[in-house]
Write a protein that holds these residues in place. Structure first.
Motif, short mmCIF file in Angstrom:
data_model
loop_
_atom_site.label_atom_id
_atom_site.label_comp_id
_atom_site.label_asym_id
_atom_site.label_seq_id
_atom_site.Cartn_x
_atom_site.Cartn_y
_atom_site.Cartn_z
N GLY A 1 -5.56 0.33 -0.13
CA GLY A 1 -6.28 -0.93 -0.29
C GLY A 1 -6.86 -1.50 0.98
O GLY A 1 -7.64 -2.46 0.93
N ALA B 1 -10.41 -3.66 1.01
CA ALA B 1 -10.37 -5.09 1.31
C ALA B 1 -11.50 -5.52 2.24
O ALA B 1 -11.83 -6.71 2.32
CB ALA B 1 -9.03 -5.46 1.93
N GLN B 2 -12.12 -4.55 2.93
CA GLN B 2 -13.23 -4.83 3.83
C GLN B 2 -14.59 -4.57 3.20
O GLN B 2 -15.62 -4.72 3.86
CB GLN B 2 -13.09 -3.99 5.11
N MET C 1 -15.77 -7.88 -1.45
CA MET C 1 -14.53 -8.65 -1.31
C MET C 1 -14.77 -10.01 -0.68
O MET C 1 -14.01 -10.95 -0.93
CB MET C 1 -13.49 -7.85 -0.54
N VAL D 1 -5.11 -4.13 -2.78
CA VAL D 1 -6.30 -4.73 -2.17
C VAL D 1 -6.09 -6.23 -1.98
O VAL D 1 -6.45 -6.80 -0.94
CB VAL D 1 -7.55 -4.46 -3.03
N LEU D 2 -5.50 -6.89 -2.97
CA LEU D 2 -5.27 -8.34 -2.87
C LEU D 2 -4.34 -8.68 -1.71
O LEU D 2 -4.54 -9.70 -1.03
CB LEU D 2 -4.69 -8.87 -4.18
N GLU E 1 -3.95 -6.81 1.03
CA GLU E 1 -4.70 -6.49 2.26
C GLU E 1 -5.75 -7.55 2.56
O GLU E 1 -6.07 -7.82 3.72
CB GLU E 1 -5.36 -5.11 2.14
N ALA E 2 -6.30 -8.16 1.52
CA ALA E 2 -7.30 -9.23 1.68
C ALA E 2 -6.64 -10.59 1.91
O ALA E 2 -7.35 -11.60 2.05
CB ALA E 2 -8.21 -9.28 0.46
#
Length: 229
Positions: A63, A67-68, A72, A94-95, A97-98
């Motif tokens: 993720g 995330a980049q 996003m 991903v959530l 990492e973001a």
């Protein structure tokens, strides 16, 4: 206007179609399909879904590269406006990492990919994702992951417990997740990240061709919440 959901596809996503099919099956409205390289999201979305898979081949960390992605930035902005966001499996990664959800997803404790249906305990019904369940209810949802071991420091875990932000907990040992956590809510309870795949359990009980029906109520919860808003 009907229910407007968007499913984001990253390079390496492999559950985006499953998510779109589930959303249409429950809502009756086709989901919008959004490519990760797009910079903007359509207006008036009722739900954004980040699906499972292996975005960017899990390069660096699961993720981390997704995330980049350009989309996003729009997802983060939409979440800040209160648009509900659901991240499943890789989407949960991903959530985190973001930084839309706390914690991180580490390698499974047994160092093996896990693919089976597991038992979950519903920890809260106080969210638009879980209101159709009963608190304490045991449900059955499939998992399919290699990096699903949820980790956060003790203070964060205590805060999640105290604020009632653990949505689902494994009712059996699965991957070594701290305190058995399988799904986490954001502070405003409008973002849910979970490792199990509710989109793979949406068939009516009489026709359990896709892993049963316990995941269906998650999507029905969202529709009911939006209808009553």
């Amino acid at each position: 206007m009907g229910f407007r959901a968007a499913v984001i596809t990253f390079p390496g996503s492999n559950c985006d179609r499953d998510m779109a099919v589930a959303l249409e099956a429950v809502s009756g409205t086709p989901a919008l399909r959004i490519w990760h390289g797009d910079a903007d999201l359509p207006e008036g979305l009722d739900l954004i879904a980040l699906p499972g898979g292996f975005s960017y081949g899990d390069y660096l960390r699961s993720g981390a590269m997704a995330a980049q992605s350009p989309i996003m930035r729009a997802v983060v902005a939409a979440a800040a406006r209160g648009v509900p966001v659901l991240g499943v499996c890789n989407g949960f990664q991903v959530l985190t990492e973001a930084r839309l959800l706390p914690g991180a997803l580490l390698r499974n404790a047994a160092q093996r990919f896990i693919c089976r249906t597991v038992s979950l305990t519903v920890e809260t019904t106080d969210s638009l994702f879980t209101s159709a369940y009963r608190a304490g209810e045991t449900i059955r949802i499939p998992v399919a992951h290699h990096d699903g071991n949820y980790y956060a420091d003790a203070a964060t875990l205590d805060a999640l417990e105290g604020e009632g932000r653990i949505a689902f907990r494994y009712a059996e040992e699965v991957n070594g997740s701290a305190r058995g956590i399988a799904g986490v809510l954001s502070a405003n309870r409008r973002i849910l990240g979970m490792m199990p795949h509710p989109e793979r359990a949406i068939e009516p009980a009489a026709h359990p061709a896709l892993g049963g029906a316990d995941g269906r109520r998650l999507f029905e919860s969202v529709l009911a919440a939006l209808a009553s808003a």
